[in-house]
Design an enzyme around this catalytic site. Structure first.
Site, PDB file in Angstrom:
ATOM      1  N   ASP A  29      -2.430 -27.420  -9.720  1.00 36.21           N
ATOM      2  CA  ASP A  29      -2.396 -28.669  -8.979  1.00 36.21           C
ATOM      3  C   ASP A  29      -1.441 -28.456  -7.803  1.00 36.21           C
ATOM      4  O   ASP A  29      -0.219 -28.378  -7.995  1.00 36.21           O
ATOM      5  CB  ASP A  29      -1.891 -29.796  -9.891  1.00 36.21           C
ATOM      6  CG  ASP A  29      -1.762 -31.109  -9.141  1.00 36.21           C
ATOM      7  OD1 ASP A  29      -2.008 -31.138  -7.914  1.00 36.21           O
ATOM      8  OD2 ASP A  29      -1.413 -32.108  -9.796  1.00 36.21           O
ATOM      9  N   VAL A  30      -1.997 -28.318  -6.591  1.00 31.84           N
ATOM     10  CA  VAL A  30      -1.130 -28.025  -5.438  1.00 31.84           C
ATOM     11  C   VAL A  30      -0.253 -29.226  -5.062  1.00 31.84           C
ATOM     12  O   VAL A  30       0.601 -29.113  -4.181  1.00 31.84           O
ATOM     13  CB  VAL A  30      -1.926 -27.544  -4.194  1.00 31.84           C
ATOM     14  CG1 VAL A  30      -2.561 -26.193  -4.426  1.00 31.84           C
ATOM     15  CG2 VAL A  30      -2.932 -28.583  -3.742  1.00 31.84           C
ATOM     16  N   TYR A  43      -5.226 -38.989   6.628  1.00 29.42           N
ATOM     17  CA  TYR A  43      -5.830 -37.646   6.718  1.00 29.42           C
ATOM     18  C   TYR A  43      -5.491 -37.021   8.073  1.00 29.42           C
ATOM     19  O   TYR A  43      -5.076 -35.862   8.161  1.00 29.42           O
ATOM     20  CB  TYR A  43      -7.345 -37.789   6.544  1.00 29.42           C
ATOM     21  CG  TYR A  43      -8.124 -36.498   6.476  1.00 29.42           C
ATOM     22  CD1 TYR A  43      -8.231 -35.797   5.282  1.00 29.42           C
ATOM     23  CD2 TYR A  43      -8.774 -35.989   7.599  1.00 29.42           C
ATOM     24  CE1 TYR A  43      -8.970 -34.616   5.212  1.00 29.42           C
ATOM     25  CE2 TYR A  43      -9.509 -34.816   7.543  1.00 29.42           C
ATOM     26  CZ  TYR A  43      -9.606 -34.136   6.336  1.00 29.42           C
ATOM     27  OH  TYR A  43     -10.329 -32.969   6.272  1.00 29.42           O
TER      28      TYR A  43
END
Lengths: 265, 259
Positions: free
Chosen positions: A65-66, A157
């Site tokens: 899980d980054v 984003y």
């Protein structure tokens, strides 16, 4: 002919599907040893098995899980333990999410920054010492067209992806003297499983009429750029390969548009 | 493994030395047929001879429309079509905005800008016929940022970037891609000519080694460029590997413009 990444060791994050998967497969086909990292453990094991079926021992799967710093540190350590060094980092893992600056919640913001920006820095943080030890290396960070120009409905984003460009330039300038290069890839819309899922959820692709075939949906989605097609995962994998290889040995600190010419017009 | 330009036909201008020669050799090694053009007939013949049967040499003054038209026609006649145009030919010259003469200005614009447009003008119809193609225009770091002492060169090279974007947008629907390469200092014959002029004007001497030692600090990667750096980038842009990349001016500068 020699593989273009012969003798190199690479980490690809987000390697279970789409761009990451295509890149891991291409890197291995060009002679690299590849640590395939993804939060989806079952899928990334399939990807690594597929690579190893073609070139035995070229790939290892890793569930990571980054969004968690400890996981990234372990990813780098495991890579060096398994393959002896680290030459290439392709920090590709990321998520998509739609919102407006008004509707976005602080939780949505923090999650986006953690996964699409902080994880890229952490991947660099833990990779850099090994690249310095190896006498150099190439970092390829996944940004986006949304990191270069304004695109509706993705404020968090866009912030994260523009942040990746600033981070990439800074690392390029600071670690260039150690022989380490850092470049960002800025793709427009590429047809990945992630995009396919978004389209399914919406019922149809952007710009297409309800009931349109997949080919028609892709055609409509590609009409907004001069080349008039959507990107495919191979487009991005080929650019990542060029940036990972020594062929781009004097290119660093760039943010390369991969968008069929969209940002030129 | 398949060669990266297998089945393609390319024109490389300025192929008599330096970057153009290196790119011609690499394109041919990767499977392309290459029409090598240069105003230096001896140089371009030597390039083609080194490559062998995959290459032809043609003396060309790229500032002359009829000669560029003939160059394209000869490439199509020899190899059947045209897929790649690398408009690399150019000159270097020192000059500032006050002292530059109109003759120097006009010559620079003709060789480093007008010739690039002419290369596209005559290549585009053939690429449209072939169903697509890749045009690579040689710009420079001076097309992206200000550099002292080269006013007309900067104007020409920046204009190449603008024209590249324009042609990319206009001919993208015909599947023709157009990108520019923006190299910083690569010690080619063209570049060392500029050094010589600058040194002469300042009453000093110069050498490649000395120049590299004195200037490499400004590059994050701490070295000058090599011919192979530029040839490798041109190869990537010429190949189908970059088939969704167009309208981009690629910095090739060891990180200079990022810092």
């Amino acid at each position: 002919m020699a593989g273009r990444l012969n003798g190199k060791v690479a980490i690809v994050t987000g390697a279970a599907s789409g761009i990451g998967r295509a890149s891991a497969e291409l890197f291995a086909a060009e002679g690299a040893k590849v640590m395939c990292a993804d939060i989806n453990g079952a899928l990334v094991e399939e990807v690594a098995a597929g690579i190893n079926a073609k070139s035995a021992g070229a790939a290892l799967p890793l569930t990571v899980d980054v969004g968690q710093p400890a996981g990234i540190e372990r990813m780098v350590a495991d890579t060096v333990k398994a393959f002896g060094k680290l030459n290439v980092l392709y920090a590709n893992a990321g998520i998509g999410d739609a919102a407006t600056a008004e509707s976005l919640t602080i939780e949505g913001w923090n999650r986006m920054i953690a996964i699409n920006l902080t994880s890229v820095w952490l991947s660099c943080k833990y990779a850099l010492p090994h690249m310095i030890a190896a006498g150099g290396g190439s970092i390829v960070n996944q940004s986006s067209l949304a990191g270069l120009i304004g695109v509706p409905s993705l404020p968090h984003y866009a912030a994260a992806k523009a942040g990746v460009i600033g981070l990439t330039r800074q690392i390029a300038v600071e670690y260039g003297p150690k022989g380490i290069r850092a470049n960002a890839i800025c793709p427009g819309t590429i047809y990945t499983p992630l995009v396919a899922t978004v389209w399914e959820r919406r019922g149809v692709g952007y710009g297409a009429s309800p009931g349109a075939s997949l080919a028609e949906q892709k055609k409509q989605a590609g009409m907004g750029n001069p080349i008039q097609r959507m990107g495919e995962v191979e487009d991005c994998a080929n650019l990542a390969l060029f940036l990972a290889s020594d062929e781009s040995g004097w290119i660093t600190g760039t943010a390369m548009p991969l968008d069929g010419g969209r940002s030129a017009g | 493994m398949a060669r990266r330009l297998a089945g393609k036909v390319a024109i490389v201008t300025g192929a008599g030395s330096g970057i153009g020669r290196a790119a011609s050799e690499l394109f041919a090694a990767e499977g392309a047929k290459v029409m090598c053009a240069d105003i230096n007939e001896a140089g371009v013949k030597e390039t083609a001879a080194k490559i062998g049967s995959a290459a032809r040499a043609r003396k060309t003054d790229v500032t002359q429309p009829d000669q560029v038209e003939q160059l394209v026609a000869e490439a199509v006649k020899a190899f059947g079509k045209l897929d790649v145009m690398y408009a690399n030919a150019g000159i270097g010259e020192a000059g500032n905005a006050i002292d530059l003469t109109i003759e120097q200005w006009n010559r620079m614009i003709a060789i480093n800008l007008t010739s690039v447009w002419l290369s596209s003008k005559y290549a585009l119809p053939e690429m449209i016929k072939a169903g697509g193609g890749s045009i690579i225009n040689q710009s420079s770091t001076a097309g992206l940022i200000g550099i002292p002492g080269i006013v007309h060169y900067s104007a020409a090279k920046t204009a190449v970037v603008g024209m590249t974007r324009q042609i990319a947008v206009e001919y993208g629907p015909k599947k023709i891609r157009v990108n520019a390469i923006c190299p910083s200092t690569i010690p080619t014959p063209l570049v060392t000519t500029v050094w010589e002029m600058k040194a002469k004007a300042a009453g000093t001497t110069w050498s490649v080694e000395e120049h590299e030692k004195n200037t490499s600090e400004k590059y994050p990667l701490r070295r000058l460029g090599r011919l192979s750096d530029c040839a490798n980038l041109a190869l990537f842009l010429a190949s189908d590997e970059s088939s969704w990349i167009t309208g981009y001016a690629v910095p090739l500068d060891g990180g200079l413009t990022a810092s």
